[in-house]
Scaffold this motif. Structure first.
Motif, PDB file in Angstrom:
ATOM      1  N   THR A 105       0.828  -1.211   0.000  1.00 16.40           N
ATOM      2  CA  THR A 105       0.000   0.000   0.000  1.00 16.40           C
ATOM      3  C   THR A 105       0.869   1.269   0.000  1.00 16.40           C
ATOM      4  O   THR A 105       0.364   2.357  -0.247  1.00 16.40           O
ATOM      5  CB  THR A 105      -0.934   0.047   1.231  1.00 16.40           C
ATOM      6  N   ASN A 106       2.179   1.119   0.258  1.00 19.68           N
ATOM      7  CA  ASN A 106       3.076   2.286   0.293  1.00 19.68           C
ATOM      8  C   ASN A 106       3.810   2.543  -1.019  1.00 19.68           C
ATOM      9  O   ASN A 106       4.560   3.502  -1.123  1.00 19.68           O
ATOM     10  CB  ASN A 106       4.109   2.122   1.415  1.00 19.68           C
ATOM     11  N   VAL A 107       3.599   1.679  -2.019  1.00 15.48           N
ATOM     12  CA  VAL A 107       4.302   1.833  -3.290  1.00 15.48           C
ATOM     13  C   VAL A 107       4.022   3.207  -3.913  1.00 15.48           C
ATOM     14  O   VAL A 107       4.938   3.912  -4.329  1.00 15.48           O
ATOM     15  CB  VAL A 107       3.959   0.691  -4.278  1.00 15.48           C
ATOM     16  N   GLY A 108       2.736   3.601  -3.956  1.00 16.17           N
ATOM     17  CA  GLY A 108       2.358   4.896  -4.534  1.00 16.17           C
ATOM     18  C   GLY A 108       3.021   6.071  -3.819  1.00 16.17           C
ATOM     19  O   GLY A 108       3.656   6.918  -4.458  1.00 16.17           O
ATOM     20  N   PRO A 109       2.890   6.156  -2.478  1.00 11.51           N
ATOM     21  CA  PRO A 109       3.535   7.256  -1.759  1.00 11.51           C
ATOM     22  C   PRO A 109       5.064   7.284  -1.920  1.00 11.51           C
ATOM     23  O   PRO A 109       5.657   8.350  -2.017  1.00 11.51           O
ATOM     24  CB  PRO A 109       3.151   7.008  -0.293  1.00 11.51           C
ATOM     25  N   VAL A 110       5.713   6.106  -1.975  1.00  6.04           N
ATOM     26  CA  VAL A 110       7.172   6.052  -2.157  1.00  6.04           C
ATOM     27  C   VAL A 110       7.527   6.588  -3.540  1.00  6.04           C
ATOM     28  O   VAL A 110       8.441   7.407  -3.691  1.00  6.04           O
ATOM     29  CB  VAL A 110       7.708   4.608  -1.956  1.00  6.04           C
ATOM     30  N   ASP A 111       6.785   6.151  -4.560  1.00  4.89           N
ATOM     31  CA  ASP A 111       6.997   6.618  -5.932  1.00  4.89           C
ATOM     32  C   ASP A 111       6.876   8.143  -5.993  1.00  4.89           C
ATOM     33  O   ASP A 111       7.739   8.841  -6.522  1.00  4.89           O
ATOM     34  CB  ASP A 111       5.960   5.953  -6.854  1.00  4.89           C
ATOM     35  N   LYS A 112       5.808   8.667  -5.386  1.00  4.26           N
ATOM     36  CA  LYS A 112       5.551  10.109  -5.381  1.00  4.26           C
ATOM     37  C   LYS A 112       6.678  10.865  -4.656  1.00  4.26           C
ATOM     38  O   LYS A 112       7.146  11.907  -5.117  1.00  4.26           O
ATOM     39  CB  LYS A 112       4.202  10.377  -4.695  1.00  4.26           C
ATOM     40  N   ALA A 113       7.120  10.322  -3.509  1.00  2.00           N
ATOM     41  CA  ALA A 113       8.171  10.981  -2.717  1.00  2.00           C
ATOM     42  C   ALA A 113       9.478  11.056  -3.499  1.00  2.00           C
ATOM     43  O   ALA A 113      10.166  12.082  -3.479  1.00  2.00           O
ATOM     44  CB  ALA A 113       8.379  10.244  -1.401  1.00  2.00           C
ATOM     45  N   ILE A 114       9.827   9.978  -4.201  1.00  2.00           N
ATOM     46  CA  ILE A 114      11.079   9.968  -4.968  1.00  2.00           C
ATOM     47  C   ILE A 114      10.992  10.954  -6.127  1.00  2.00           C
ATOM     48  O   ILE A 114      11.929  11.715  -6.382  1.00  2.00           O
ATOM     49  CB  ILE A 114      11.402   8.539  -5.476  1.00  2.00           C
ATOM     50  N   ARG A 115       9.849  10.975  -6.813  1.00  2.00           N
ATOM     51  CA  ARG A 115       9.687  11.899  -7.945  1.00  2.00           C
ATOM     52  C   ARG A 115       9.748  13.357  -7.499  1.00  2.00           C
ATOM     53  O   ARG A 115      10.262  14.217  -8.207  1.00  2.00           O
ATOM     54  CB  ARG A 115       8.357  11.647  -8.662  1.00  2.00           C
ATOM     55  N   SER A 116       9.199  13.651  -6.320  1.00  2.00           N
ATOM     56  CA  SER A 116       9.131  15.044  -5.870  1.00  2.00           C
ATOM     57  C   SER A 116      10.338  15.464  -5.028  1.00  2.00           C
ATOM     58  O   SER A 116      10.378  16.576  -4.523  1.00  2.00           O
ATOM     59  CB  SER A 116       7.834  15.288  -5.100  1.00  2.00           C
ATOM     60  N   ALA A 117      11.334  14.580  -4.884  1.00  2.00           N
ATOM     61  CA  ALA A 117      12.494  14.888  -4.037  1.00  2.00           C
ATOM     62  C   ALA A 117      13.510  15.799  -4.725  1.00  2.00           C
ATOM     63  O   ALA A 117      14.483  16.222  -4.099  1.00  2.00           O
ATOM     64  CB  ALA A 117      13.174  13.603  -3.584  1.00  2.00           C
ATOM     65  N   GLY A 118      13.311  16.090  -6.001  1.00  2.00           N
ATOM     66  CA  GLY A 118      14.244  16.982  -6.701  1.00  2.00           C
ATOM     67  C   GLY A 118      15.562  16.306  -7.052  1.00  2.00           C
ATOM     68  O   GLY A 118      16.578  16.966  -7.234  1.00  2.00           O
ATOM     69  N   LEU A 119      15.560  14.975  -7.145  1.00  2.00           N
ATOM     70  CA  LEU A 119      16.789  14.247  -7.455  1.00  2.00           C
ATOM     71  C   LEU A 119      16.899  13.892  -8.940  1.00  2.00           C
ATOM     72  O   LEU A 119      17.891  13.327  -9.379  1.00  2.00           O
ATOM     73  CB  LEU A 119      16.854  12.952  -6.622  1.00  2.00           C
TER      74      LEU A 119
END
Length: 185
Positions: free
Chosen positions: A73-87
């Motif tokens: 259930t955390n796959v979506g939030p992890v994906d979003k966090a990595i994309r929005s981390a500015g890396l």
């Protein structure tokens, strides 16, 4: 108000230096490194958590990171966090695993990373200045309470300033070295 404690100030300033070194070690120059994702925080279960508390990060190839999310259930939030981390990473979701190809560093990407490194360095400088301010405030409070004389306060303030200047110089040198590495000079 806490009493003046030079060793506490030194410890806190050293913490800011270590924090900067940790942040900068996550900025890689085109090679996969698991520390690249250390600054990423994920909002799960109603709280903000470091990525390494919800997933396992590995580097199976020199130019690929793999993030194995423990709870699907955390796959979506992890994906979003990595994309929005500015890396500059775009995860490829594969079940509970996210694959992150590390892009070649373009000149533009190098400049973005240098800017991010600069932001980390400035945050560390601010932390050191806050520690300095705390030290100065406690010296003034000690003088007000009559625990130290005005001369002693001024002498210790100069000591705190000298410590601050040394730590800021160390932060600047650490940042300059990383910036040079990022820009490939």
């Amino acid at each position: 108000m806490a009493q003046y404690d030079k060793s506490d100030l030194e410890r806190r300033m050293a913490g800011a230096v270590e924090s900067l070194k940790g942040d900068l070690s996550g900025l890689r120059t085109g090679r996969a490194n698991v520390m690249l994702l250390d600054p990423v925080t994920v909002t799960v279960y109603g709280a903000s958590m470091p990525l390494n508390q919800v997933a396992t990060v590995s580097a199976p190839e020199p130019r690929m990171l793999s993030v194995q999310v423990w709870d699907k259930t955390n796959v979506g939030p992890v994906d979003k966090a990595i994309r929005s981390a500015g890396l500059g990473l775009n995860p490829i979701v594969d079940g509970q695993t996210l694959r992150l190809p590390i892009p070649d560093l373009t000149e533009e990407r190098r400049k973005e990373l240098a800017k991010l490194a600069s932001k980390y360095a400035e945050a560390a400088r601010i932390a050191v200045r806050n520690v300095r301010r705390d030290g100065m405030d406690s010296l003034k409070a000690d003088e007000k309470k009559g625990e130290i004389s005005e001369d002693e306060r001024k002498r210790k303030e100069a000591e705190v300033q000298k410590l601050t200047d040394g730590v800021i110089a160390e932060l600047d040198a650490t940042f300059a070295a990383k910036e040079k590495e990022i820009l490939g000079q």
